[in-house]
Enzyme design. Structure first.
Site, PDB file in Angstrom:
ATOM      1  N   THR A 121      -5.002   1.666  -1.182  1.00  0.00           N
ATOM      2  CA  THR A 121      -5.620   2.276  -2.363  1.00  0.00           C
ATOM      3  C   THR A 121      -7.076   1.827  -2.414  1.00  0.00           C
ATOM      4  OG1 THR A 121      -3.497   2.229  -3.483  1.00  0.00           O
ATOM      5  CG2 THR A 121      -5.466   2.471  -4.869  1.00  0.00           C
ATOM      6  N   LYS A 152       7.307   3.970  -4.737  1.00  0.00           N
ATOM      7  CA  LYS A 152       7.661   3.021  -5.787  1.00  0.00           C
ATOM      8  C   LYS A 152       8.408   1.873  -5.119  1.00  0.00           C
ATOM      9  CE  LYS A 152      10.059   6.214  -8.071  1.00  0.00           C
ATOM     10  NZ  LYS A 152       9.747   7.441  -7.338  1.00  0.00           N
ATOM     11  N   LYS A 205      -5.147   8.962  -6.334  1.00  0.00           N
ATOM     12  CA  LYS A 205      -4.289   7.776  -6.410  1.00  0.00           C
ATOM     13  C   LYS A 205      -4.587   6.961  -7.676  1.00  0.00           C
ATOM     14  CE  LYS A 205      -1.613   4.434  -5.456  1.00  0.00           C
ATOM     15  NZ  LYS A 205      -0.180   4.538  -5.577  1.00  0.00           N
ATOM     16  N   PHE A 250       8.907   7.509 -17.595  1.00  0.00           N
ATOM     17  CA  PHE A 250       7.839   6.554 -17.925  1.00  0.00           C
ATOM     18  C   PHE A 250       7.544   6.464 -19.407  1.00  0.00           C
ATOM     19  CE2 PHE A 250       5.312   4.037 -15.027  1.00  0.00           C
ATOM     20  CZ  PHE A 250       6.054   4.210 -13.873  1.00  0.00           C
ATOM     21  N   GLY A 254       8.611  -1.906 -22.939  1.00  0.00           N
ATOM     22  CA  GLY A 254       9.120  -3.083 -22.228  1.00  0.00           C
ATOM     23  C   GLY A 254       8.187  -4.264 -22.386  1.00  0.00           C
ATOM     24  N   GLY A 258       3.475  -4.656 -14.653  1.00  0.00           N
ATOM     25  CA  GLY A 258       3.027  -5.689 -13.719  1.00  0.00           C
ATOM     26  C   GLY A 258       2.993  -5.088 -12.332  1.00  0.00           C
ATOM     27  N   CYS A 261       0.113  -2.998  -8.214  1.00  0.00           N
ATOM     28  CA  CYS A 261      -0.724  -1.798  -8.257  1.00  0.00           C
ATOM     29  C   CYS A 261      -1.355  -1.502  -9.617  1.00  0.00           C
ATOM     30  CB  CYS A 261       0.074  -0.597  -7.785  1.00  0.00           C
ATOM     31  SG  CYS A 261       0.438  -0.703  -6.023  1.00  0.00           S
ATOM     32  N   LYS A 264      -4.226  -3.930 -10.948  1.00  0.00           N
ATOM     33  CA  LYS A 264      -5.459  -3.950 -10.151  1.00  0.00           C
ATOM     34  C   LYS A 264      -6.103  -2.558 -10.055  1.00  0.00           C
ATOM     35  CE  LYS A 264      -4.091  -3.487  -5.294  1.00  0.00           C
ATOM     36  NZ  LYS A 264      -4.512  -2.109  -5.125  1.00  0.00           N
ATOM     37  N   LYS A 321       9.988  -5.480 -11.667  1.00  0.00           N
ATOM     38  CA  LYS A 321      10.939  -4.405 -11.965  1.00  0.00           C
ATOM     39  C   LYS A 321      12.157  -4.575 -11.059  1.00  0.00           C
ATOM     40  CE  LYS A 321       9.107  -0.847  -8.890  1.00  0.00           C
ATOM     41  NZ  LYS A 321       8.702   0.529  -8.784  1.00  0.00           N
TER      42      LYS A 321
HETATM   43  P1  NAD Z   1       0.578  -6.457   1.110  1.00  0.00           P
HETATM   44  O1  NAD Z   1      -0.266  -7.564   0.608  1.00  0.00           O
HETATM   45  O2  NAD Z   1       2.058  -6.505   0.948  1.00  0.00           O
HETATM   46  O3  NAD Z   1       0.282  -6.241   2.670  1.00  0.00           O
HETATM   47  C1  NAD Z   1      -0.998  -6.193   3.233  1.00  0.00           C
HETATM   48  C2  NAD Z   1      -0.884  -6.714   4.673  1.00  0.00           C
HETATM   49  O4  NAD Z   1      -2.137  -6.528   5.346  1.00  0.00           O
HETATM   50  C3  NAD Z   1      -0.586  -8.221   4.741  1.00  0.00           C
HETATM   51  O5  NAD Z   1       0.575  -8.432   5.511  1.00  0.00           O
HETATM   52  C4  NAD Z   1      -1.838  -8.812   5.430  1.00  0.00           C
HETATM   53  O6  NAD Z   1      -1.530  -9.908   6.266  1.00  0.00           O
HETATM   54  C5  NAD Z   1      -2.327  -7.620   6.234  1.00  0.00           C
HETATM   55  N1  NAD Z   1      -3.742  -7.663   6.622  1.00  0.00           N
HETATM   56  C6  NAD Z   1      -4.819  -8.008   5.894  1.00  0.00           C
HETATM   57  N2  NAD Z   1      -5.951  -7.861   6.620  1.00  0.00           N
HETATM   58  C7  NAD Z   1      -5.584  -7.411   7.842  1.00  0.00           C
HETATM   59  C8  NAD Z   1      -6.299  -7.035   9.019  1.00  0.00           C
HETATM   60  N3  NAD Z   1      -7.640  -7.095   9.072  1.00  0.00           N
HETATM   61  N4  NAD Z   1      -5.598  -6.596  10.072  1.00  0.00           N
HETATM   62  C9  NAD Z   1      -4.252  -6.514  10.009  1.00  0.00           C
HETATM   63  N5  NAD Z   1      -3.522  -6.840   8.926  1.00  0.00           N
HETATM   64  C10 NAD Z   1      -4.182  -7.275   7.850  1.00  0.00           C
HETATM   65  O7  NAD Z   1       0.001  -5.146   0.433  1.00  0.00           O
HETATM   66  P2  NAD Z   1       0.772  -3.773   0.074  1.00  0.00           P
HETATM   67  O8  NAD Z   1       1.531  -3.948  -1.181  1.00  0.00           O
HETATM   68  O9  NAD Z   1       1.448  -3.247   1.281  1.00  0.00           O
HETATM   69  O10 NAD Z   1      -0.480  -2.840  -0.272  1.00  0.00           O
HETATM   70  C11 NAD Z   1      -1.358  -2.358   0.728  1.00  0.00           C
HETATM   71  C12 NAD Z   1      -2.259  -1.304   0.103  1.00  0.00           C
HETATM   72  O11 NAD Z   1      -1.474  -0.199  -0.355  1.00  0.00           O
HETATM   73  C13 NAD Z   1      -3.039  -1.789  -1.115  1.00  0.00           C
HETATM   74  O12 NAD Z   1      -4.282  -1.149  -1.135  1.00  0.00           O
HETATM   75  C14 NAD Z   1      -2.189  -1.323  -2.265  1.00  0.00           C
HETATM   76  O13 NAD Z   1      -2.952  -1.125  -3.426  1.00  0.00           O
HETATM   77  C15 NAD Z   1      -1.668  -0.006  -1.741  1.00  0.00           C
HETATM   78  N6  NAD Z   1      -0.403   0.432  -2.350  1.00  0.00           N
HETATM   79  C16 NAD Z   1       0.605  -0.438  -2.591  1.00  0.00           C
HETATM   80  C17 NAD Z   1       1.804   0.015  -3.143  1.00  0.00           C
HETATM   81  C18 NAD Z   1       2.930  -0.928  -3.446  1.00  0.00           C
HETATM   82  O14 NAD Z   1       3.843  -0.515  -4.163  1.00  0.00           O
HETATM   83  N7  NAD Z   1       2.929  -2.154  -2.957  1.00  0.00           N
HETATM   84  C19 NAD Z   1       1.966   1.376  -3.443  1.00  0.00           C
HETATM   85  C20 NAD Z   1       0.939   2.247  -3.151  1.00  0.00           C
HETATM   86  C21 NAD Z   1      -0.246   1.766  -2.608  1.00  0.00           C
END
Ligand code: NAD
Length: 435
Positions: A121, A152, A205, A250, A254, A258, A261, A264, A321
């Site tokens: 994101t 999700k 997004k 939604f 609650g 948290g 996503c 931030k 959740k």
């Molecule tokens: P996360 O922290 O679980 O995973 C990120 C991974 O990237 C980590 O394992 C880290 O070691 C790795 N990393 C960091 N720098 C790196 C590099 N230079 N090369 C290789 N690996 C590297 O994060 P996430 O929850 O998977 O979220 C990732 C992105 O997706 C974020 O921007 C988040 O906002 C977005 N997003 C997350 C969700 C969610 O539900 N978690 C949903 C939609 C979008």
């Protein structure tokens, strides 16, 4: 297709595993060597229903490979997804360091025409920065695309395999054709694969998450007003949710939102608004209401149980959740800190998030083996996460385990009348305790 996924967190791992499952040749790379080592042994760093089977199946068929060598992963891929974290910077804006570092590695390594897709994101305008990095270092033709992720946590595999929609921002025919081919297996039921320009995809997004966070804060404030006016938020929710312009999802009040996503992304969008002279005052209010709501469980607890100093509080549910072990920005953390600061102690239970809670909290709280064990000798019980196993407990057993029958239900899971019949002093969110 030959695919590389950079970043093997929630998003990258689900994406890589699901793309491998439809026959692509996927390499997932991460700089976290421990994570990669565990994944190679089919040990998942996260809990996500159904994901373990897919990872195992595709690793054994050699369609899914894990590596710490990001450059090697990107070298001969036709598509590289950047799925690294974008944590908030000190001022709330998204920290793009990891995204741009990944782009540089891809640019230097790529040995054939490649589509570089931002899955993380990222604020509107980031694709320009990614493109500039690629331009500076790449020796092969490249295309930039934005493909925001809407999964999700807790239903991530299902969401990826059967998405409501897939949003893709592109500015070349080649990128469009590649993304169309890659996503074709997942949109066969007619769900839309929506192509647009890159800036609009990036904005989509944030707009989606900000809208969802707004609904939550809105309903939490309506719930607070219901409490003061004798209205019942559950009835109000049903009353408004049946209006198709509003919709039923939604609308549950609650303990506050948290996760990794909403908090931030709301902050980052506020920041983008300021940067562009288009402030989003509505989101300032959404954040403020959420911060207030996260402190609401403790206020209710004190109101029912009295001063918390020297008292023990049982907590059911730690993850932000159900169906996930993710505790990032979890409201349970706010409650725990408040109880400890007030001189109380905590005995907590969660079906999946205990290891993560232990990592964060160490021995500052007690971890119980079962929901009932958490209640043993506690002066009150607070339900924070609506896991299925908490829905129909043996109430006489709970009441017998507790020293005083105080129950704060932050998910409106239980019937106030029945709770009273079971002898509890009970409070929930936005509902009168009708006798
Ligand atoms: P996360 O922290 O679980 O995973 C990120 C991974 O990237 C980590 O394992 C880290 O070691 C790795 N990393 C960091 N720098 C790196 C590099 N230079 N090369 C290789 N690996 C590297 O994060 P996430 O929850 O998977 O979220 C990732 C992105 O997706 C974020 O921007 C988040 O906002 C977005 N997003 C997350 C969700 C969610 O539900 N978690 C949903 C939609 C979008």
């Amino acid at each position: 297709m030959k695919v590389a996924v950079i970043g093997t967190g929630y998003v990258g791992l689900v994406l890589g595993a699901c793309l491998a499952d439809t026959g692509n040749d996927v390499t997932c790379a991460d700089v976290d060597a421990g994570k990669i080592e565990r994944l190679r042994r089919n040990e998942l760093p996260i809990y996500e229903p159904g994901l373990d089977t897919i990872v195992e199946r595709n690793q054994s068929r050699e369609r899914l490979v894990f590596t710490t060598d990001v450059a090697a992963a990107a070298r001969d891929a036709q598509v590289v997804f950047i799925a690294v974290g974008t944590p908030p910077d000190e001022d709330g804006s998204a920290d793009l360091r990891y995204v741009l570092a990944a782009a540089e590695t891809i640019a230097k390594a790529a040995s054939r025409e490649v589509v570089v897709v931002t899955k993380s994101t990222v604020p509107v305008g980031t694709a320009h920065k990614v493109r500039a990095v690629l331009q500076a270092h790449a020796t092969v033709p490249f295309h930039v695309a934005s493909n925001p992720e809407f999964l999700k946590e807790g239903a991530a595999v299902e969401d990826f395999m059967r998405p409501d929609r897939v949003v893709v921002g592109v500015d070349s025919e080649h990128a469009r054709a590649v993304m169309e081919e890659l996503y074709a297996p997942y949109v066969r039921t007619g769900k839309p694969l929506i192509f647009m320009d890159i800036a609009s995809a990036e904005m989509t997004k944030y707009a989606a998450n900000a809208m969802l966070a707004t609904r939550i804060s809105f309903m939490n404030e309506i719930a607070a007003l219901c409490e003061r006016t004798g209205a019942d938020v559950d009835l109000v929710r049903r009353g408004i949710g049946s209006d198709p312009r509003i919709g039923a999802s939604f609308l549950f009040p609650g303990p506050g939102y948290g996760g990794s996503c909403f908090p931030k992304d709301v902050q980052a969008l506020v920041r983008t608004g300021h940067e562009h002279g288009a402030p989003l005052g509505i989101l300032d209010a959404v954040e403020e209401a959420n911060e207030r709501q996260k402190r609401c469980a403790f206020a209710k607890l004190e109101a029912l149980a009295g001063p918390i100093a020297g008292r023990r509080v049982a907590i059911w549910g730690l993850a932000f959740k159900p169906q996930t072990d993710d505790m990032r920005e979890a409201p349970a953390l706010t409650l725990i800190e408040q109880v400890l600061a007030a001189g109380g102690s905590v005995a907590a239970h969660d079906p999946e998030a205990m290891h993560e809670a232990r990592r964060r909290l160490g021995d500052r709280i007690t971890f119980a083996d079962s929901a009932y064990a958490a209640c043993e000798g506690a002066d009150a019980l607070v339900l924070m996460t609506e896991w299925n196993e908490y829905r129909s407990p043996d109430w006489p057993r709970v009441a017998a385990a507790l020293r005083t029958p105080v129950l704060v239900d932050m998910r409106n899971l239980y019937d106030p009348v029945r709770m009273r019949v079971h002898g509890f002093r009970y409070d929930s969110v936005g509902r009168p305790a009708r006798a």
